[in-house]
Design a protein around this motif. Structure first.
Motif, mmCIF file in Angstrom:
data_model
loop_
_atom_site.group_PDB
_atom_site.id
_atom_site.type_symbol
_atom_site.label_atom_id
_atom_site.label_comp_id
_atom_site.label_asym_id
_atom_site.label_seq_id
_atom_site.Cartn_x
_atom_site.Cartn_y
_atom_site.Cartn_z
ATOM 1 N N THR A 26 0.839 -1.201 0.000
ATOM 2 C CA THR A 26 0.000 0.000 0.000
ATOM 3 C C THR A 26 0.874 1.252 0.000
ATOM 4 O O THR A 26 2.082 1.172 0.216
ATOM 5 C CB THR A 26 -0.935 0.027 1.222
ATOM 6 N N SER A 62 1.839 4.196 1.947
ATOM 7 C CA SER A 62 1.820 4.863 3.254
ATOM 8 C C SER A 62 1.912 6.376 3.101
ATOM 9 O O SER A 62 1.341 7.125 3.899
ATOM 10 C CB SER A 62 2.988 4.363 4.112
ATOM 11 N N THR A 109 -1.397 7.904 2.302
ATOM 12 C CA THR A 109 -2.269 7.789 3.475
ATOM 13 C C THR A 109 -2.080 8.979 4.398
ATOM 14 O O THR A 109 -3.038 9.495 4.984
ATOM 15 C CB THR A 109 -1.955 6.486 4.244
ATOM 16 N N LEU A 165 -8.650 5.563 12.635
ATOM 17 C CA LEU A 165 -8.436 5.170 11.246
ATOM 18 C C LEU A 165 -6.997 5.451 10.818
ATOM 19 O O LEU A 165 -6.378 4.641 10.128
ATOM 20 C CB LEU A 165 -9.407 5.915 10.323
ATOM 21 N N VAL A 211 -4.672 2.453 9.535
ATOM 22 C CA VAL A 211 -4.293 2.416 8.114
ATOM 23 C C VAL A 211 -2.808 2.716 7.939
ATOM 24 O O VAL A 211 -2.110 2.024 7.183
ATOM 25 C CB VAL A 211 -5.141 3.407 7.293
ATOM 26 N N GLU A 242 -0.717 -0.120 9.617
ATOM 27 C CA GLU A 242 -0.762 -1.271 8.717
ATOM 28 C C GLU A 242 0.124 -1.038 7.509
ATOM 29 O O GLU A 242 0.827 -1.940 7.040
ATOM 30 C CB GLU A 242 -2.206 -1.503 8.260
ATOM 31 N N ARG A 272 -7.731 -6.867 -1.045
ATOM 32 C CA ARG A 272 -7.839 -6.059 0.178
ATOM 33 C C ARG A 272 -9.143 -6.362 0.917
ATOM 34 O O ARG A 272 -9.154 -6.456 2.149
ATOM 35 C CB ARG A 272 -7.745 -4.568 -0.143
ATOM 36 N N VAL A 277 -9.556 -7.279 4.998
ATOM 37 C CA VAL A 277 -9.987 -6.187 5.876
ATOM 38 C C VAL A 277 -11.229 -6.574 6.672
ATOM 39 O O VAL A 277 -11.265 -6.447 7.909
ATOM 40 C CB VAL A 277 -10.255 -4.900 5.059
ATOM 41 N N ILE A 306 -11.199 1.895 5.855
ATOM 42 C CA ILE A 306 -9.899 1.217 5.916
ATOM 43 C C ILE A 306 -9.634 0.474 4.605
ATOM 44 O O ILE A 306 -8.518 0.518 4.068
ATOM 45 C CB ILE A 306 -9.866 0.240 7.111
ATOM 46 N N TRP A 307 -10.671 -0.198 4.093
ATOM 47 C CA TRP A 307 -10.520 -0.902 2.816
ATOM 48 C C TRP A 307 -10.226 0.081 1.690
ATOM 49 O O TRP A 307 -9.315 -0.127 0.892
ATOM 50 C CB TRP A 307 -11.817 -1.676 2.524
ATOM 51 N N GLY A 347 -6.716 1.975 1.888
ATOM 52 C CA GLY A 347 -5.570 1.103 1.640
ATOM 53 C C GLY A 347 -5.454 0.621 0.214
ATOM 54 O O GLY A 347 -4.551 -0.168 -0.109
ATOM 55 N N THR A 398 -11.359 9.769 -1.027
ATOM 56 C CA THR A 398 -11.238 9.342 0.375
ATOM 57 C C THR A 398 -11.816 10.370 1.339
ATOM 58 O O THR A 398 -12.607 10.046 2.231
ATOM 59 C CB THR A 398 -9.767 9.054 0.731
#
Length: 543
Positions: free
Chosen positions: A159, A161, A164, A176, A180, A183, A356, A360, A386-387, A390, A438
């Motif tokens: 993913t 990062s 994010t 969250l 996220v 992870e 994913r 998740v 989260i799904w 990511g 998002t």
């Protein structure tokens, strides 16, 4: 002026023609970085855009202009280099994330983060690899081996990062963000370990022993990398606490913090460990101990210096990815079969979505089974976010794809070119589409009023906020309970407050930390007074 100076230096023999082109390219790239920052500031309040997408779009626009001016010969100013990415750009981003992360929230959800980051990545890897072997292998796109299809699973399990950090807010959605991003760090490390294992293991003879060796190798890398990062952080805290550079020069203690952080990453790479995990946990430990041992001015300097270096590296990455996406050489090789290239990209995108979702929602269900309080459970709406968050793929995926399917950034093999262009297509689509959606998705599923109530200002790595100021006055872990950010029931009397202490893992860690770790390595409230230190003088004044 810069061009005139460059021409003078060429005439004097100081710069060659190629050096002059490099200087001109760097000048233009730095100017584009400045433009990204300015435009990002103007779009700060925009509900759709963020700096990463802005830089990506500017990179794409610049790539188109360069393609037109060079008559289709090139689309970027700099040649993509894995060393540039992994050695210079990624460390400050990951370190700052660890340095700024809200530690209590992160470690409170540590098992869930590990479940998503390690087990989830393995599930995603298996699904994407099986999809690549079952579907893409039958499309006759070129000469690819079983290791290439497994490498695709590792590449698209990583993913982004970095993105994010841009689309999720640590203050508005702390749970969250910690899930996220935490992870994502473990995910990137796991994906790189998987990728390297595929490169090194004999895939022609996969048996139980090979699988056990792989699992043992992963556990060794994880725990050794974590230990190395923690050791580097503790070592820097001990040196600064004992020698106290700040009495003579604040520059020295700032330099020690920056260099020790970078040294931890490079040492991990030298020992073939996970530099991502090492520098991340080094950042966490430094924010817990080292940061409180330096002078007040150095605290401000380091906090802003780390954040600035990380910010510049993030913008640099997305700007370059945008330009490199139009690399004409790979598109020419893949253009002989455009239909297959689109089909491969679509299949990989579908596998990413399925892979994913496959971990998740089931792993969130398992995680919720271990949570006693309803407030600690991950709701279905949060699982959807989260799904979704990511799904973005970024520079790690591109760097691994170049490592596997290109040599020094070039390839003439049709299958390899399709793999690289498909990776670029999926990264661009995911970053732009999922990145743009998002923030609106979070606002739709989690209204701002609910986010506002769940904000957790006390869980920062910096100085205590007013809401957490009473925590040292509450005995036996009540301060930790005050700082959890959960909807803890308020006691009706002081007696009830004192007779119902928390007995969580965090409570016992605080006792161990206060009794053994902080007296040796320093930290908040455990730094001895040294003349000339306003921070330490203020601490003792309160006592």
């Amino acid at each position: 002026m810069a061009v005139h100076l460059g021409s003078v230096l060429i005439k004097l023999g100081v710069l060659s023609e190629s050096d002059h082109m490099s200087v001109a390219s760097i000048n233009l790239f730095v100017a584009l970085l400045c433009a990204c920052i300015v435009i990002g500031h103007l779009l700060e309040e925009n509900r759709w855009m963020n700096e990463s997408i802005t830089a990506l779009l500017i990179g794409l626009g610049t790539g188109v202009i360069i393609l037109l001016t060079t008559k289709g010969k090139s689309s970027h100013l700099l040649v993509f280099s894995e060393e540039l990415f992994f050695i210079y750009l990624l460390p400050p981003i990951i370190f700052n994330a660890g340095f700024q992360v809200k530690k209590k929230r992160f470690f409170r959800n540590f098992m869930t983060i590990m479940l998503f980051g390690a087990v989830g990545t393995l599930i995603s890897f298996i699904i994407i690899s099986l999809g690549a072997i079952g579907i893409i292998k039958k499309m006759d796109i070129g000469v690819l081996e079983i290791g290439d299809y497994l490498a695709l699973g590792a590449i698209f399990s990583a993913t982004d990062s970095v993105c994010t950090l841009q689309v999720l807010s640590q203050d508005e959605t702390p749970l969250l963000y910690s899930l996220v991003f935490g992870e994502g760090v473990v995910n990137d490390a796991t994906s790189i370990v998987l990728f390297n294992a595929i490169q090194n293991f004999d895939l022609g003879n996969i048996d139980a022993v090979t699988v056990l060796k792989f699992v043992a190798n992963f556990l060794y890398l994880f725990f050794t990398s974590t230990f190395l990062g923690a050791f580097a952080g503790l070592f820097s805290a001990y040196i600064i606490k004992k020698l106290y550079f700040g009495r003579h020069s604040t520059d020295r203690e700032v330099a020690i913090m920056i260099l020790m952080a970078y040294l931890s990453y490079m040492l991990a790479e030298l020992l073939d460990l996970s530099g991502i995990l090492t520098v991340f946990f080094c950042g966490i430990v430094m924010s817990h101990y080292t940061w409180h041992n330096v002078t007040e001015s150095s605290r401000v300097t380091t906090k802003h210096a780390f954040a600035t270096l990380s910010f510049i590296a993030e913008i640099f990455l997305f700007l370059y990815v945008g330009m490199d996406a139009l690399d004409i050489e790979k598109w020419k090789v893949a253009s002989n079969s455009p239909g297959k290239s689109v089909a491969v990209s679509s299949i990989l995108l579908g596998m990413v979505l399925i892979g994913r979702a496959a971990f998740v929602f089931p792993l969130s269900f398992l995680s919720n089974l271990s949570k006693k309080s309803p407030n600690e459970k991950i709701t279905f709406k949060q699982q959807v976010i989260i799904w979704w968050a990511g799904l973005m793929r970024g520079a790690v995926s591109i760097a691994l794809a170049y490592n596997k399917f290109a040599r020094t950034g070039h390839t003439q093999l049709r299958g390899n070119a399709i793999m690289i262009t498909s990776t670029i297509t999926v990264v661009l689509f995911n970053t732009v589409v999922f990145g743009l959606m998002t923030k609106p998705l979070i606002r739709f599923l989690l209204p701002p009023c609910a986010n506002h109530l769940s904000r957790d200002p006390s869980m920062s790595s910096g100085p205590p906020s007013p809401k957490s100021f009473l925590s040292p006055l509450l005995g036996n872990g009540q301060g930790a309970e005050l700082e959890t950010g959960q909807n803890v029931q308020r006691p009706t009397s002081l007696r009830m407050l004192l007779t119902a202490p928390s007995r969580s893992v965090h409570h016992y860690w605080r006792r161990f930390d206060d009794a053994f770790m902080r007296p040796v390595f320093g930290g908040r409230g455990f730094v001895p007074f040294v003349a000339g230190s306003p921070a330490e003088r203020s601490v003792h004044a309160l006592q």
